[in-house]
Scaffold this motif. Structure first.
Motif, short mmCIF file in Angstrom:
data_model
loop_
_atom_site.label_atom_id
_atom_site.label_comp_id
_atom_site.label_asym_id
_atom_site.label_seq_id
_atom_site.Cartn_x
_atom_site.Cartn_y
_atom_site.Cartn_z
N ASP A 65 75.64 19.79 7.66
CA ASP A 65 76.62 18.79 7.61
C ASP A 65 76.83 19.03 9.48
OD1 ASP A 65 79.87 18.69 7.63
OD2 ASP A 65 79.99 19.45 6.44
N ASN A 66 77.55 17.57 9.27
CA ASN A 66 78.34 17.01 11.50
C ASN A 66 79.02 18.36 11.70
OD1 ASN A 66 75.84 14.85 11.85
ND2 ASN A 66 77.62 13.60 11.02
N LYS A 67 79.58 18.54 10.70
CA LYS A 67 80.88 19.74 11.46
C LYS A 67 80.56 20.32 12.28
CE LYS A 67 83.42 18.39 7.99
NZ LYS A 67 82.50 17.13 7.18
N ARG A 68 78.98 21.21 11.45
CA ARG A 68 78.70 21.55 11.63
C ARG A 68 77.75 21.58 12.86
NH1 ARG A 68 74.08 26.18 11.15
NH2 ARG A 68 72.59 24.61 11.07
N PHE A 69 76.99 20.61 12.93
CA PHE A 69 76.52 20.65 14.24
C PHE A 69 77.06 20.95 15.14
CE2 PHE A 69 72.86 18.14 11.77
CZ PHE A 69 72.00 19.31 11.39
N PHE A 70 78.16 20.14 15.36
CA PHE A 70 78.59 19.64 16.60
C PHE A 70 79.61 21.49 16.30
CE2 PHE A 70 82.74 18.58 18.40
CZ PHE A 70 82.76 17.28 19.20
N ALA A 71 80.26 22.05 15.93
CA ALA A 71 80.59 23.26 15.95
C ALA A 71 79.42 24.23 16.60
CB ALA A 71 81.43 24.06 15.13
N LEU A 72 78.55 23.70 16.77
CA LEU A 72 77.29 25.08 17.33
C LEU A 72 77.37 24.59 18.23
CD1 LEU A 72 73.86 24.17 15.01
CD2 LEU A 72 75.39 26.46 15.11
N GLY A 73 77.77 23.39 19.75
CA GLY A 73 78.50 23.80 21.07
C GLY A 73 78.76 25.02 21.33
N ASN A 80 87.53 26.14 1.90
CA ASN A 80 87.04 27.53 2.08
C ASN A 80 85.49 27.91 2.27
OD1 ASN A 80 89.62 28.39 4.35
ND2 ASN A 80 90.69 28.12 2.11
N LYS A 81 84.47 26.86 2.00
CA LYS A 81 83.22 27.38 1.28
C LYS A 81 82.57 27.04 3.13
CE LYS A 81 83.15 27.88 -3.01
NZ LYS A 81 84.93 28.25 -2.95
N PRO A 82 81.64 27.65 3.15
CA PRO A 82 80.44 27.67 4.22
C PRO A 82 79.75 26.17 4.89
CG PRO A 82 79.68 29.49 3.32
CD PRO A 82 81.39 28.88 2.78
N LEU A 83 80.16 25.41 5.83
CA LEU A 83 79.68 24.44 6.11
C LEU A 83 78.06 23.92 5.61
CD1 LEU A 83 81.50 23.40 9.75
CD2 LEU A 83 81.96 22.05 7.04
#
Ligand SMILES: [Fe+2]
Length: 296
Positions: free
Chosen positions: A103-111, A96-99
């Motif tokens: 972090d690749n998961k943050r990049f991916f979610a930027l989609g 529950n902490k900001p990525l």
């Protein structure tokens, strides 16, 4: 139950009041909501304090929940905060902490900030999505929606005949390439296979209302019979046409809002918020479509 239409000029979106969606709902209410979704594309429910079980229960009134399987995310099960019935649209890691920024998961979610419809990259694309705002950003983080039926209707007859039978290819890889992400470096070859492009028609029709809509998303990277750069520009032009103010609704989130939308007739995107300093915990359930639109 009362419904106030948001964009009366195009009959798009409704704010539903006098209903508590955490209670048991009878089939008349559900079929009324379902009809309204076909008619208005998008419904907003205010002050609905949901827990995960209540969101699942309300979602399942509308069909089968599509789990967050291999081909929707790069988060492995052990990296997930939520059950696999949810799409985690938050900016949070398993603790529950900001990525982290890198972090690749943050990049991916930027989609999600690119215009899209949910799961158009699946052979059977999604029907509805339900997004619950458990904790929302104070500044930014709005979700914008456009009415793809109104966008279709506003095309010239010539354009309608050009696009009538076009087939596009959708993949999460194509949308992430638009963010200059090198997926080959981010995930394994095996995982890349899960994101293989699928075919979708560029125009689809709502079987109930018989209205046609443009079926667009930033996940499109190819159109049958067109050179790739031509296809990308062609789609960009159509997205630009579809996202003009006339067809657009911006949802400014309050805590405990629930928004449900019809992916078959709308497109959406998230807007910027400061994902390092703010926690945005929004949880999505997705209702499966029932059929492939084109043989693969
Ligand atoms: Fe989405």
């Amino acid at each position: 139950m009362k419904i106030e239409i948001i964009k009366k000029n195009i009959n798009f979106g409704g704010i539903v009041s006098d209903i508590n969606i955490t209670e048991d709902l009878n089939s008349d209410i559900i079929s009324n909501l379902d009809n309204k979704l076909n008619e208005l594309c998008l419904l907003v429910f205010k002050k609905q304090k949901l827990n995960d079980d209540q969101q699942i229960k309300f979602s399942e009134y509308f069909g089968k929940i599509e789990g967050a399987g291999n081909n929707t995310t790069i988060r492995s099960m052990k990296e997930r905060r939520l059950s696999d019935k949810f799409g985690d649209v938050s900016n949070l890691d398993v603790n529950n902490k900001p990525l982290k920024k890198s972090d690749n998961k943050r990049f991916f979610a930027l989609g999600n900030r690119l215009w899209h419809t949910d799961a158009s990259f699946k052979k059977i694309p999604a029907k509805y999505s339900l997004l619950s705002g458990r904790k929302v950003a104070k500044i930014g983080g709005e979700t914008q929606f456009v009415d793809m039926r109104a966008a279709y209707d506003a095309l010239s007859e010539e354009k309608k005949s050009i696009i009538k039978n076009l087939i596009s290819y959708h993949s999460l890889i194509y949308s992430r390439q638009k963010l200059a992400l090198d997926m080959k470096k981010m995930i394994s070859a095996e995982e890349i296979k899960n994101f293989s492009p699928v075919k979708q028609p560029l125009v689809r029709e709502n079987k109930i209302t018989k209205r046609k809509s443009l079926f667009l998303a930033s996940h499109i990277g190819k159109i049958e019979g067109m050179e790739k750069p031509d296809a990308i520009l062609f789609v960009n032009d159509l997205i630009e046409h579809s996202t003009q103010e006339n067809f657009l609704y911006t949802h400014h989130w309050d805590e405990d809002d629930l928004v449900i939308w019809d992916n078959r007739q709308s497109m959406h995107r998230g807007l910027y918020f400061n994902d390092q300093n703010e926690i945005r915990d929004v949880r999505r359930t997705t209702i499966s479509g029932t059929e492939m639109l084109i043989d693969q």
